[in-house]
Scaffold this active site. Sequence first.
Site, PDB file in Angstrom:
ATOM      1  N   GLY A 243      62.453  50.731  55.734  1.00 31.41           N
ATOM      2  CA  GLY A 243      63.223  49.855  54.838  1.00 31.41           C
ATOM      3  C   GLY A 243      64.597  49.557  55.399  1.00 31.41           C
TER       4      GLY A 243
ATOM      5  CE  LYS B 158      56.574  52.025  55.016  1.00 29.53           C
ATOM      6  NZ  LYS B 158      57.042  52.535  53.715  1.00 29.53           N
TER       7      LYS B 158
ATOM      8  CG  ASP C  73      53.559  52.487  52.564  1.00 26.21           C
ATOM      9  OD1 ASP C  73      53.844  51.283  52.439  1.00 26.21           O
ATOM     10  OD2 ASP C  73      54.397  53.351  52.906  1.00 26.21           O
TER      11      ASP C  73
ATOM     12  N   GLY D  15      63.709  48.425  48.770  1.00 22.73           N
ATOM     13  CA  GLY D  15      64.704  47.737  47.960  1.00 22.73           C
ATOM     14  C   GLY D  15      65.092  46.417  48.582  1.00 22.73           C
TER      15      GLY D  15
ATOM     16  CD  GLU E  51      52.459  47.756  45.038  1.00 21.49           C
ATOM     17  OE1 GLU E  51      51.554  46.942  44.801  1.00 21.49           O
ATOM     18  OE2 GLU E  51      52.880  48.015  46.172  1.00 21.49           O
TER      19      GLU E  51
ATOM     20  N   GLY F 160      59.880  51.247  38.795  1.00 21.54           N
ATOM     21  CA  GLY F 160      59.611  50.164  39.743  1.00 21.54           C
ATOM     22  C   GLY F 160      59.378  50.650  41.162  1.00 21.54           C
TER      23      GLY F 160
ATOM     24  CB  VAL G 191      61.776  41.857  51.789  1.00 18.49           C
ATOM     25  CG1 VAL G 191      62.361  41.886  53.190  1.00 18.49           C
ATOM     26  CG2 VAL G 191      61.308  43.245  51.355  1.00 18.49           C
TER      27      VAL G 191
ATOM     28  CE  LYS H 283      53.901  48.952  53.547  1.00 19.92           C
ATOM     29  NZ  LYS H 283      54.961  48.636  52.638  1.00 19.92           N
TER      30      LYS H 283
ATOM     31  CB  ILE I 201      66.485  53.927  57.546  1.00 19.56           C
ATOM     32  CG1 ILE I 201      66.545  54.490  56.125  1.00 19.56           C
ATOM     33  CG2 ILE I 201      67.022  54.928  58.559  1.00 19.56           C
ATOM     34  CD1 ILE I 201      65.632  55.688  55.926  1.00 19.56           C
TER      35      ILE I 201
END
Lengths: 380, 380
Positions: free
Chosen positions: A118, A189, A185, A286, A174, A171, A11, A89, A120
Amino acid sequence: MKAAILGYGNVGKGACDIIAQSNTGLEVKRILARRMRPGMEDIITLDFNDILNDPEIEIVCEAIGGLSPAYQYVSAALKAGKHVVSANKELISHYYAELNALARENGVCLRFAPSSGGGIPWLPNLIRAKRCDSIEEISCILNGTTNYILYNMTEKSLSFETALKGAQDAGYAEADPSADIDGEDTRRKCAISASIAFDVALDENSVDVFGIRHITAGDIAAFKEMGKVCKLMVKAGVKDEKIYAYVEPTLLSSSSLESAVPLNYNIGSLVGRSIGKLSFYGQGAGSLPTGSSMVQDMIDIKEGISGAPAPRSTAKADNSAESHRYYIRTSASVKGLRSISDGDSKFYITDEEYTVAEMHEMAAEIRKSDPNAFFAGICG
Amino acid sequence: MKAAILGYGNVGKGACDIIAQSNTGLEVKRILARRMRPGMEDIITLDFNDILNDPEIEIVCEAIGGLSPAYQYVSAALKAGKHVVSANKELISHYYAELNALARENGVCLRFAPSSGGGIPWLPNLIRAKRCDSIEEISCILNGTTNYILYNMTEKSLSFETALKGAQDAGYAEADPSADIDGEDTRRKCAISASIAFDVALDENSVDVFGIRHITAGDIAAFKEMGKVCKLMVKAGVKDEKIYAYVEPTLLSSSSLESAVPLNYNIGSLVGRSIGKLSFYGQGAGSLPTGSSMVQDMIDIKEGISGAPAPRSTAKADNSAESHRYYIRTSASVKGLRSISDGDSKFYITDEEYTVAEMHEMAAEIRKSDPNAFFAGICG
């Protein structure tokens, strides 16, 4: 306006590249990295104090991830009167009230669009919608890894294990995929999105979560029979002045917009009293998409565009009034329910609605005798 | 900040209601209407000069529609140093360069989010994306009437005539539906969206347009056989430094996001070099959604959020380099093509790609002998 980027991974590098390529009026003066890169001696530092003590640096962008040292760095930056953008996050969800208060006390901005969705512009549009509307519900797909797995299980009739392996090879997952497939995760969010939507600091631990670790090809086949598509959905809203918020596998009509979200894409939707349903779709992760979201937050700060309103209070999710029907697949027998199929594994479709709180409690009970049990809410 | 609303129809009333219900810091001081309403004598005026000459009114919102007197009112307001928000696609598309220049000369803002996409923050997000990205393509469904017709023809196997009647009964199509079904409404929204995306003032008349007036239940049945869904798509982009821009019925994979856009909903998508594809979905029309979009533009002006960059130049669309395969249904024979079916009507699927310019010219030729001919681009 001069900025520093903490973390030169996916990032952080994406944000640097976008600033270098475009004409934003932003300049990355320093990058905090774990090791020096040849030719970048002037810009990379290994010492956060070089950034904290540089009065020219007005924005600090955190792309390290995890709670520590991100928390110490972000707190120190806010206290030093620097604006902060965070892609983290875990940090934002955990310290939502504290970091928001710290930013306000120091008269600076805290923004975190890249943390949820991400690339958006989900949080910025949620904030924007609230300027003249009240949010009734949000419903989102905010985890690309699980969407990629569910999409490939559905489209290619893969087993969970094969689909997970594919996500790892691509990818998207993980080596230890637990945070994604168990919904942790997504929980974070959900807490962040609901906090903005409903002007609170929502306790992330109060969000009921059920992941997709135990979904099978047999479940997917049953959903297809029902004309449904399974997605790991975030849902939050207000009912009887209580905030409900949960993450669960959800069976949607195969013609729904959410069912058309492929691969590792994400979607965030809000329902506003005036505007009705608005949805925002794109890459949920990404380097360049998430980096772009970070740069957009920086530009918003530079242009003085207001962020999320201060949370009115802390709050816990209460899922005792939100109910719907459920699909339950387990080898255990479920009190009061009639099983539908007796093939490899039994499953149940509840005739009546269960509250989300009831179902998540019941699932915890069922899994004591059948750890591989799976359930999904039925939407509509 | 005090504002005036021109027109107290669907959109104007929606904007007034939203401002009355929410805490925006905006006040509607005057409304220009065609007739007085009891109890609204203090706010309604029948004379535009009451608004133009009121120095307290800083924003004029135009929701009249049509070119005249909207053009005269908007020009006068800009010249008087008032910001303008317009919901009027015809006005903005026709006078894009002139009104943008007038706003800049007078140091005021001209915004028009409600003109394209109704309640969807499509244009604001397109403007936002461009701050740190370059737009490669836009593709949108921006006409709710035709989407409603196509959706019902597909879902309920209705004839065009029955689906149109249904749209009229539901209030989604006008008694004379020509502007919608012939694609003129969409052409204007295409010109406006492409102008923002590519920093030009695009001549609306250069946009190739083909509507859905002649689509039949037989066409829809053929598309289903092909696994495709037909939507009236806006497409625009840049190729070899030329801007292509066109509106045509388009056959999309039934699993695409666009195929999942139901009823009278709209969607706008952009592809940015960094961000990839971003899509924005919601109500493309309606009193409260479009009124809400108008109020959001007013808030953006009040907060000083920058609008679209000035067009670099005027431009015409050049569709001679953009090509794809086509479905063509006609009773006429088409030179060099082999028909696929010989039932009630023949249709053709082109083996090779035609440029958009070629196809729209060829269709004009075909329709001289077969006025009911229909074609659709094939996407992917």
